[in-house]
Write a protein that holds these residues in place. Structure first.
Motif, PDB file in Angstrom:
ATOM      1  N   ALA A  88      27.394  -0.561  -1.302  1.00  0.00           N
ATOM      2  CA  ALA A  88      27.667  -1.417  -0.150  1.00  0.00           C
ATOM      3  C   ALA A  88      27.544  -3.601  -0.992  1.00  0.00           C
ATOM      4  CB  ALA A  88      26.750  -1.549   0.998  1.00  0.00           C
ATOM      5  N   GLU A  89      26.684  -3.757  -1.677  1.00  0.00           N
ATOM      6  CA  GLU A  89      26.517  -5.012  -2.668  1.00  0.00           C
ATOM      7  C   GLU A  89      27.637  -5.088  -3.110  1.00  0.00           C
ATOM      8  OE1 GLU A  89      23.578  -5.243  -5.293  1.00  0.00           O
ATOM      9  OE2 GLU A  89      21.410  -4.371  -3.387  1.00  0.00           O
ATOM     10  N   VAL A  91      30.598  -4.979  -1.899  1.00  0.00           N
ATOM     11  CA  VAL A  91      31.833  -4.668  -0.657  1.00  0.00           C
ATOM     12  C   VAL A  91      31.604  -7.092  -0.198  1.00  0.00           C
ATOM     13  CG1 VAL A  91      32.960  -4.663   1.326  1.00  0.00           C
ATOM     14  CG2 VAL A  91      31.944  -2.448  -0.036  1.00  0.00           C
ATOM     15  N   ILE A  92      32.049  -7.802  -0.631  1.00  0.00           N
ATOM     16  CA  ILE A  92      32.532  -8.654   0.139  1.00  0.00           C
ATOM     17  C   ILE A  92      33.782  -9.415   1.242  1.00  0.00           C
ATOM     18  CG2 ILE A  92      31.297 -11.885  -0.610  1.00  0.00           C
ATOM     19  CD1 ILE A  92      30.002 -10.263  -3.330  1.00  0.00           C
ATOM     20  N   ASN A  93      32.929  -9.695   2.211  1.00  0.00           N
ATOM     21  CA  ASN A  93      34.093  -9.719   3.219  1.00  0.00           C
ATOM     22  C   ASN A  93      34.070 -11.627   3.398  1.00  0.00           C
ATOM     23  OD1 ASN A  93      35.686  -7.809   4.643  1.00  0.00           O
ATOM     24  ND2 ASN A  93      34.025  -7.148   4.935  1.00  0.00           N
ATOM     25  N   SER A 123      33.163  -0.656   4.826  1.00  0.00           N
ATOM     26  CA  SER A 123      31.697  -1.383   5.305  1.00  0.00           C
ATOM     27  C   SER A 123      30.808  -1.881   4.081  1.00  0.00           C
ATOM     28  CB  SER A 123      31.107   0.197   5.727  1.00  0.00           C
ATOM     29  OG  SER A 123      29.838  -0.529   6.492  1.00  0.00           O
ATOM     30  N   ASP A 124      30.690  -2.645   5.140  1.00  0.00           N
ATOM     31  CA  ASP A 124      29.102  -4.380   3.705  1.00  0.00           C
ATOM     32  C   ASP A 124      27.563  -3.633   4.191  1.00  0.00           C
ATOM     33  OD1 ASP A 124      28.841  -5.397   5.638  1.00  0.00           O
ATOM     34  OD2 ASP A 124      29.513  -7.176   5.517  1.00  0.00           O
ATOM     35  N   ARG A 125      27.858  -2.241   4.933  1.00  0.00           N
ATOM     36  CA  ARG A 125      26.493  -2.529   4.991  1.00  0.00           C
ATOM     37  C   ARG A 125      25.664  -1.339   4.190  1.00  0.00           C
ATOM     38  NH1 ARG A 125      25.785   0.294  10.428  1.00  0.00           N
ATOM     39  NH2 ARG A 125      23.872  -0.593  10.450  1.00  0.00           N
TER      40      ARG A 125
END
Length: 415
Positions: A88-89, A91-93, A123-125
């Motif tokens: 998830a790291e 993934v940066i919105n 998902s960024d979680r």
């Protein structure tokens, strides 16, 4: 690798696939009515029993435990969680990441929302956080259907690890995101797979080699012929397909700032288009997939329809084309989770109007009425001939008259 021209054979799951998967959709005798006499909305899809065909589509409405719990409490038939991957790291919105199109001219601030664009990523979680929440949900709602949406890079080991970990959380099925149109294709993910049939076949092979629960492949509309990847996914062992994901779009230009929307530090990027405006496009894509499935596959594979659902009539249209379930994502973002009650009531109104007591009674009922333009021309020509034939001459002996006898006789002479 099998060419696309030879993919018309019926699907034949291997003995291993038949052994490891849940039973396919069973064509049970329709329930005539519920205990209260109301039309029955329950469906059974790929062995999964749902109280209604309404499914939370993967996205913000399924992004954490709190909102998924709300969906179950409101009465949604199933929830597909927001797409997860191993890391998830990465993934940066950004924000803002949504833009709206209203039914008024460019720049109008009020009015009905007919289009919605997002540039949101998966998902960024942390994956472990999401998995723990899946376990908690299944413990609290053991009889409700929770589906994990997953996406990974082009790496067999990564796919296998992700599937093992997500299945370990207790999810009832998996939806494979082969369709996200923005962000992830830069890492050979999402639509980058769904638009490449050779790549799709390979990745589906990896997935179905590992998965032990039903697998749905989510299709991208950003392709010339959506039936080609859908066919490959089903032939590769997937129990179902979902369609459509969002359509690649540029929402618009702010005519005051001259910058595109949504605007992040003065810049933007094409994103995924959804909401009411995509509904007719989604209907066409779902119809094409449903017809292909009916013609080429044995009964058992499922179809989950997505695209611009806000009313029970929208749902009825998808089911009439052959959909087993109907997903809603943007509609929940606009109207909230209680929307499901409106959908249930309106779909039951439709069913009462036509004396349908179960979903299965009208599923696919409209599909046979699609044909080619050439056939339409032929049908109309024949209808015109029939109408002229009916009008030509006398229809019965009682129609003869003394005054017009000669003309009446002539009217029945073949030219």
């Amino acid at each position: 690798m099998e060419s696309l021209m030879t993919l018309s054979a019926r699907a034949s799951p291997s003995p291993l696939q038949q052994q490891r998967r849940l039973p396919g959709r069973q064509r049970a005798t329709p329930v005539r009515a519920t205990a209260t006499g109301e039309p029955d909305l329950s469906v059974r899809v790929n062995g999964l029993q749902m109280p209604n065909p309404f499914v939370i589509g993967s996205g913000p409405p399924g992004t954490n435990y709190t909102v998924m719990k709300r969906a179950f409490d409101e009465g949604w038939g199933a929830v597909i969680a927001k797409t997860v991957s191993l890391d998830a790291e990465k993934v940066i919105n950004v924000t803002p990441r949504y833009a709206k199109l209203r039914a008024e001219p460019n720049g109008a601030a009020m009015g009905r929302i007919i289009g919605w664009q997002n540039i949101e990523l998966i998902s960024d979680r942390p994956l472990e956080t999401m998995l723990n929440e899946f376990k908690k949900l299944k413990k609290e709602y053991p009889d409700r259907i929770l589906i994990g949406s997953i996406m990974e890079e082009y790496n067999k080991a990564a796919w296998h690890e992700l599937i093992e970990r997500v299945e370990g959380s207790g999810v009832d099925a998996l939806e494979i995101n082969f369709s996200c149109p923005h962000g992830m294709p830069e890492r050979k993910m999402g639509a980058a797979v769904g638009q490449d049939c050779d790549l799709l076949e390979e990745v589906c092979g990896w997935i179905n080699e590992k998965a032990t629960v039903p697998v749905w492949a989510k299709m991208t509309p950003n392709i010339t012929d959506i039936t080609q990847p859908a066919r490959i996914a089903l032939k590769s062992g997937c129990e179902g397909v979902s369609a459509i994901n969002t359509i690649m779009s540029v929402m618009g230009i702010n005519l005051k700032t001259l910058r595109p929307e949504p605007c992040v530090e003065g810049y933007s990027t094409p994103g995924g288009y959804s909401a009411r405006a995509v509904h007719p496009i989604a209907l066409a894509k779902v119809m094409q997939i449903a017809r292909m499935m009916k013609e080429e596959f044995a009964d058992g594979q499922s179809l989950s329809a997505i695209g611009g659902v806000e009313t029970g009539n929208d749902v009825a249209e998808f089911i009439l084309l052959g959909a087993d379930t109907v997903q809603v994502c943007t509609g929940v973002m606009i109207h909230g989770y209680p929307l499901v009650k409106k959908l249930c009531a309106e779909l039951q109104d439709f069913m009462r109007e036509h004396n349908f007591s179960s979903i299965e009674e009208f599923r696919g009922a409209s599909l046979p009425y699609f044909t080619t333009h050439t056939d339409l021309v032929h049908r109309q020509q024949e209808a015109i001939k029939q109408r002229k034939a009916i009008k030509k001459g006398l229809q019965s002996d009682k129609d003869w008259t003394g005054d017009g006898f000669v003309k009446e006789t002539e009217s029945m002479v073949s030219n």
